[in-house]
Structures are given as structure tokens and as C-alpha cells.
Scaffold this motif. Structure first.
Motif, PDB file in Angstrom:
ATOM      1  N   TYR A  69      11.534 -57.559 -29.992  1.00  0.00           N
ATOM      2  CA  TYR A  69      10.577 -58.568 -29.514  1.00  0.00           C
ATOM      3  C   TYR A  69       9.942 -58.154 -28.188  1.00  0.00           C
ATOM      4  CZ  TYR A  69       8.695 -63.029 -27.900  1.00  0.00           C
ATOM      5  OH  TYR A  69       7.863 -64.016 -27.424  1.00  0.00           O
ATOM      6  N   ALA A  70      10.678 -57.421 -27.357  1.00  0.00           N
ATOM      7  CA  ALA A  70      10.152 -57.003 -26.056  1.00  0.00           C
ATOM      8  C   ALA A  70       9.060 -55.946 -26.173  1.00  0.00           C
ATOM      9  CB  ALA A  70      11.282 -56.460 -25.177  1.00  0.00           C
ATOM     10  N   THR A  71       9.067 -55.193 -27.283  1.00  0.00           N
ATOM     11  CA  THR A  71       8.146 -54.054 -27.405  1.00  0.00           C
ATOM     12  C   THR A  71       7.192 -54.146 -28.588  1.00  0.00           C
ATOM     13  OG1 THR A  71       9.760 -52.821 -28.734  1.00  0.00           O
ATOM     14  CG2 THR A  71       9.832 -52.495 -26.335  1.00  0.00           C
ATOM     15  N   LEU A 111      15.101 -43.954 -24.127  1.00  0.00           N
ATOM     16  CA  LEU A 111      15.132 -45.078 -23.197  1.00  0.00           C
ATOM     17  C   LEU A 111      15.171 -44.584 -21.756  1.00  0.00           C
ATOM     18  CD1 LEU A 111      17.763 -47.612 -24.615  1.00  0.00           C
ATOM     19  CD2 LEU A 111      15.317 -48.022 -24.332  1.00  0.00           C
ATOM     20  N   ASN A 112      14.423 -45.252 -20.898  1.00  0.00           N
ATOM     21  CA  ASN A 112      14.552 -45.053 -19.457  1.00  0.00           C
ATOM     22  C   ASN A 112      14.681 -46.447 -18.838  1.00  0.00           C
ATOM     23  OD1 ASN A 112      14.237 -44.642 -16.677  1.00  0.00           O
ATOM     24  ND2 ASN A 112      12.945 -42.840 -16.996  1.00  0.00           N
ATOM     25  N   LEU A 113      15.918 -46.918 -18.749  1.00  0.00           N
ATOM     26  CA  LEU A 113      16.143 -48.285 -18.298  1.00  0.00           C
ATOM     27  C   LEU A 113      15.941 -48.438 -16.805  1.00  0.00           C
ATOM     28  CD1 LEU A 113      19.215 -49.264 -20.525  1.00  0.00           C
ATOM     29  CD2 LEU A 113      16.802 -49.822 -20.851  1.00  0.00           C
ATOM     30  N   GLU A 114      16.093 -47.341 -16.066  1.00  0.00           N
ATOM     31  CA  GLU A 114      15.844 -47.427 -14.623  1.00  0.00           C
ATOM     32  C   GLU A 114      14.367 -47.703 -14.363  1.00  0.00           C
ATOM     33  OE1 GLU A 114      18.154 -47.490 -12.276  1.00  0.00           O
ATOM     34  OE2 GLU A 114      19.548 -47.444 -13.971  1.00  0.00           O
ATOM     35  N   ALA A 115      13.504 -47.011 -15.101  1.00  0.00           N
ATOM     36  CA  ALA A 115      12.055 -47.207 -14.943  1.00  0.00           C
ATOM     37  C   ALA A 115      11.545 -48.371 -15.792  1.00  0.00           C
ATOM     38  CB  ALA A 115      11.313 -45.921 -15.308  1.00  0.00           C
ATOM     39  N   GLY A 154       3.155 -39.152 -35.810  1.00  0.00           N
ATOM     40  CA  GLY A 154       3.784 -38.421 -34.721  1.00  0.00           C
ATOM     41  C   GLY A 154       3.198 -38.715 -33.350  1.00  0.00           C
ATOM     42  N   LYS A 155       2.426 -39.787 -33.234  1.00  0.00           N
ATOM     43  CA  LYS A 155       1.815 -40.127 -31.943  1.00  0.00           C
ATOM     44  C   LYS A 155       2.824 -40.856 -31.069  1.00  0.00           C
ATOM     45  CE  LYS A 155      -2.923 -40.318 -33.666  1.00  0.00           C
ATOM     46  NZ  LYS A 155      -4.119 -41.154 -33.884  1.00  0.00           N
ATOM     47  N   GLU A 156       2.891 -40.417 -29.825  1.00  0.00           N
ATOM     48  CA  GLU A 156       3.858 -40.988 -28.889  1.00  0.00           C
ATOM     49  C   GLU A 156       3.183 -41.984 -27.967  1.00  0.00           C
ATOM     50  OE1 GLU A 156       6.036 -38.984 -25.237  1.00  0.00           O
ATOM     51  OE2 GLU A 156       6.942 -38.289 -27.118  1.00  0.00           O
ATOM     52  N   ARG A 157       3.896 -43.061 -27.650  1.00  0.00           N
ATOM     53  CA  ARG A 157       3.388 -44.015 -26.673  1.00  0.00           C
ATOM     54  C   ARG A 157       4.546 -44.510 -25.806  1.00  0.00           C
ATOM     55  NH1 ARG A 157       4.010 -46.918 -31.438  1.00  0.00           N
ATOM     56  NH2 ARG A 157       4.825 -49.064 -31.271  1.00  0.00           N
ATOM     57  N   ILE A 158       4.206 -44.952 -24.612  1.00  0.00           N
ATOM     58  CA  ILE A 158       5.187 -45.485 -23.683  1.00  0.00           C
ATOM     59  C   ILE A 158       5.023 -47.001 -23.640  1.00  0.00           C
ATOM     60  CG2 ILE A 158       6.002 -45.487 -21.295  1.00  0.00           C
ATOM     61  CD1 ILE A 158       6.454 -42.843 -22.745  1.00  0.00           C
ATOM     62  N   VAL A 159       6.117 -47.730 -23.876  1.00  0.00           N
ATOM     63  CA  VAL A 159       6.060 -49.195 -23.932  1.00  0.00           C
ATOM     64  C   VAL A 159       7.047 -49.766 -22.907  1.00  0.00           C
ATOM     65  CG1 VAL A 159       6.296 -51.233 -25.412  1.00  0.00           C
ATOM     66  CG2 VAL A 159       5.507 -49.072 -26.387  1.00  0.00           C
ATOM     67  N   PRO A 160       6.606 -50.702 -22.084  1.00  0.00           N
ATOM     68  CA  PRO A 160       7.521 -51.332 -21.121  1.00  0.00           C
ATOM     69  C   PRO A 160       8.614 -52.128 -21.827  1.00  0.00           C
ATOM     70  CG  PRO A 160       5.220 -51.841 -20.614  1.00  0.00           C
ATOM     71  CD  PRO A 160       5.230 -51.225 -21.970  1.00  0.00           C
ATOM     72  N   VAL A 161       9.763 -52.223 -21.173  1.00  0.00           N
ATOM     73  CA  VAL A 161      10.885 -53.013 -21.690  1.00  0.00           C
ATOM     74  C   VAL A 161      11.229 -54.072 -20.648  1.00  0.00           C
ATOM     75  CG1 VAL A 161      13.301 -52.969 -22.445  1.00  0.00           C
ATOM     76  CG2 VAL A 161      11.791 -51.044 -22.981  1.00  0.00           C
ATOM     77  N   GLY A 162      11.217 -55.345 -21.051  1.00  0.00           N
ATOM     78  CA  GLY A 162      11.483 -56.441 -20.126  1.00  0.00           C
ATOM     79  C   GLY A 162      12.921 -56.474 -19.641  1.00  0.00           C
ATOM     80  N   ARG A 163      13.156 -57.276 -18.616  1.00  0.00           N
ATOM     81  CA  ARG A 163      14.464 -57.290 -17.957  1.00  0.00           C
ATOM     82  C   ARG A 163      15.585 -57.800 -18.855  1.00  0.00           C
ATOM     83  NH1 ARG A 163      13.105 -59.371 -11.764  1.00  0.00           N
ATOM     84  NH2 ARG A 163      11.847 -57.555 -11.179  1.00  0.00           N
ATOM     85  N   VAL A 164      15.297 -58.803 -19.680  1.00  0.00           N
ATOM     86  CA  VAL A 164      16.351 -59.323 -20.567  1.00  0.00           C
ATOM     87  C   VAL A 164      16.776 -58.244 -21.561  1.00  0.00           C
ATOM     88  CG1 VAL A 164      16.933 -61.071 -22.283  1.00  0.00           C
ATOM     89  CG2 VAL A 164      15.520 -61.687 -20.317  1.00  0.00           C
ATOM     90  N   ALA A 165      15.795 -57.570 -22.156  1.00  0.00           N
ATOM     91  CA  ALA A 165      16.114 -56.484 -23.098  1.00  0.00           C
ATOM     92  C   ALA A 165      16.844 -55.351 -22.387  1.00  0.00           C
ATOM     93  CB  ALA A 165      14.833 -55.973 -23.755  1.00  0.00           C
TER      94      ALA A 165
END
Length: 302
Positions: free
Chosen positions: A143-145, A160-164, A174-185
Motif C-alpha cells: 500500500y505504501a508503494t 530496500l534502503n530503509l535509512e534513506a 526491466g525498467k527500474e524506478r525508485i519509490v519512497p517508503v513511508g514511515r509505518v512501512a
């Protein structure tokens, strides 16, 4: 011979077009159905006969009561296959399916959960077991992404990069994308990786983020099943699919003022026209709220 051509076409889709395994599997299923029809009706493989085969095949699908969306999908696969045989492979002097037109598909808006339904679904897993903590982390991330289920189960731990606060998603083609992950997730993913993942993986060597109780990568079918189970526990009237969470993610973002182009990028849509379906959902929601809230919206003229 047609089966041999089909295998060459599927390899072309994999190597040259870079299509995902699930997409290629769908092409295989649809086109094998057509190949079986050609063999059963004993059509030859010259272009004129194949054109007749395509027409008879579409007639049979319609007569059998297939949905317009199913007929359109199979026709799209068939047109791609015939175009390949005529242009890329050179097996046919001209394309026998070029002039075939797709049936008109009535627009159906995707099912979307209300925010309170999402809350009930996401909090349904009991996090005092490794599987429950895994499921809570998975649902929160979905749901976060707004990830597709194939993208979700295809994640590795190092994506995953949970620090960032982001996840690296490998999408269609094969296309790559960067998606933010919210604090609860982020919180539940950390809990899962620290407390549940090592207990599920045990001594098995794997890079998979979401694993089953035997330490193997979780499957798409397993995600569908756990969603169905948690929807029942949450008291939802119908079981959502993983795509329902994707639709809900996009719709809730737009309802809260997100830009359509941003949502397009987050979802990994190539064309913004694909994303625009969600603007219909939000306008429907706006009209419903207006009719319910405005004191004169339901009155007739004096």
C-alpha cells in the motif's frame, strides 16, 4: 510448424522486447489456444488461410460467450504474433491479422478500498509470529508503494534502503524506478528483517525479501491467498486482489492532492493515459461527497 513459430516468437519477446516472465506466460497461454484451434480445424499456414483462421477463431470466442476484454486480449496477442511472422521472422509475405479490429470494451473502473478498509486490512495480521510479521510488512509495503504483485515478490533484501526511505523496483520491461517508503512501512519492514526473516530463512541462502515458511521466495499465488484470508478477518465484503491495493494507493494519493505525473512515475506507467483512469475515480468520489454534503444538492427546483 505453428508451435515452432510460437516458441521463436516467445523467445523474441523475452530477448528483444525484454518482457516479464508473467507477460510471456500470458502470451503463451493465449496463443497456444489459437494454435490448438488451427490444428483442430486443419487450417494451412499460408496467409490467406491464416486470415480465415483468425476470423473463425474470433467468431468462436464470441459465440462461446467470452468477455470482450478476453477477446480483445487474445486478439492483441494474435496480432503481435502475426506481425512478427510477417515482419521480423519473414515466414509470411504479409500480415494476415493486420486488418482485424478489436471489440469495444466497456470502461470498468478498478475497485478501490476506502482508507478505513485499508486500515482494517493492514492491521489484520497478528505480528507475534514470523508469518504474521512478514504479512504485515508485505501489506504495508504494497500500500505504501503501489507495487504490482510481481514486483513485490521479486524484491530482494538489498533493493530496500530503509535509512534513506526508498525501495528500488524492477518493473515491466526491466525498467527500474525508485519509490519512497513511508514511515509505518519502514517500521514493519525493520521488524520483519530483524525478527522474522532470519527465522523463516534459517540456514537457506536466499536474497529474497519476502519468503515462505520454508525459506523460499513467496509466490504471487501466496500473496493472493493471504490477502483473501486477511480480508475475511477484517470483515471486508469482497476479497481485494494485490492490484486493489495498487489502485487504492493511486486513488488516495490523487484525492489528497498528488500530481498525476508523480503518480504515473510512482506506478511505473509508461503512458500517462494509463494513470488517468484514477482521475475518473477521484471525480466520482468528489461528486458523491458533494451530493452527500451540500444542503441543496438533492433538492428539486421550487
Amino acid at each position: 510448424m505453428l508451435e515452432k513459430w510460437l516458441e521463436e516468437f516467445l523467445e523474441f519477446l523475452r530477448v528483444e522486447r525484454g518482457l516479464a516472465d508473467n507477460t510471456i506466460a500470458a502470451y503463451r497461454t493465449d496463443l497456444k489456444h489459437f494454435c490448438a484451434f488451427v490444428a483442430r480445424r486443419q487450417f494451412s499456414l499460408d496467409p490467406s488461410s491464416l486470415r480465415d483462421a483468425c476470423l473463425c477463431y474470433l467468431y468462436e470466442l464470441n459465440a462461446a460467450g467470452y468477455l470482450a476484454s478476453t477477446v480483445a486480449r487474445r486478439l492483441a496477442a494474435l496480432k503481435s504474433f502475426c506481425a512478427y511472422l510477417a515482419t521480423q521472422a519473414g515466414y509470411l509475405p504479409w500480415d494476415p491479422a493486420e486488418e482485424l479490429s478489436s471489440p469495444k470494451i466497456p470502461e470498468r473502473l478498478p475497485k478501490v478500498l476506502r482508507p478505513e478498509e485499508v486500515e482494517r486490512l493492514l492491521t489484520a495480521p497478528r505480528t507475534n509470529t514470523p508469518q504474521g510479521l512478514r504479512d504485515r510488512a508485505l501489506l504495508e509495503l504494497a500500500y505504501a508503494t503501489g507495487m504490482r504483485v510481481s514486483e513485490l515478490v521479486g524484491l530482494d533484501v538489498d533493493h530496500l534502503n530503509l535509512e534513506a526511505g526508498y525501495v528500488r523496483v524492477l518493473g515491466k520491461g526491466g525498467k527500474e524506478r525508485i519509490v519512497p517508503v513511508g514511515r509505518v512501512a519502514q517500521h514493519y519492514l525493520r521488524e520483519y528483517l530483524e525478527k522474522a526473516w532470519p527465522r523463516l530463512v534459517k540456514d537457506r541462502r536466499t536474497s529474497a525479501l519476502f519468503v515462505n515458511r520454508r525459506g523460499g521466495r513467496l509466490t504471487r499465488q501466496a500473496v493472493f491467498k493471504l490477502l483473501k484470508d486477511y480480508a475475511r478477518q477484517a470483515g471486508l465484503t469482497s476479497a481485494p486482489s494485490p492490484h486493489t491495493l495498487r489502485h487504492s494507493f493511486a486513488t488516495h494519493l490523487l484525492e489528497n492532492g498528488a500530481d498525476l505525473r508523480v503518480v504515473q512515475e510512482l506506478l511505473g506507467h509508461v503512458s500517462i493515459s494509463t494513470t488517468q483512469i484514477y482521475t475518473h475515480l477521484t471525480s466520482t468520489r468528489v461528486r458523491e461527497v458533494y451530493r452527500r454534503a451540500h444542503p441543496r444538492s438533492r433538492k428539486t427546483e421550487p
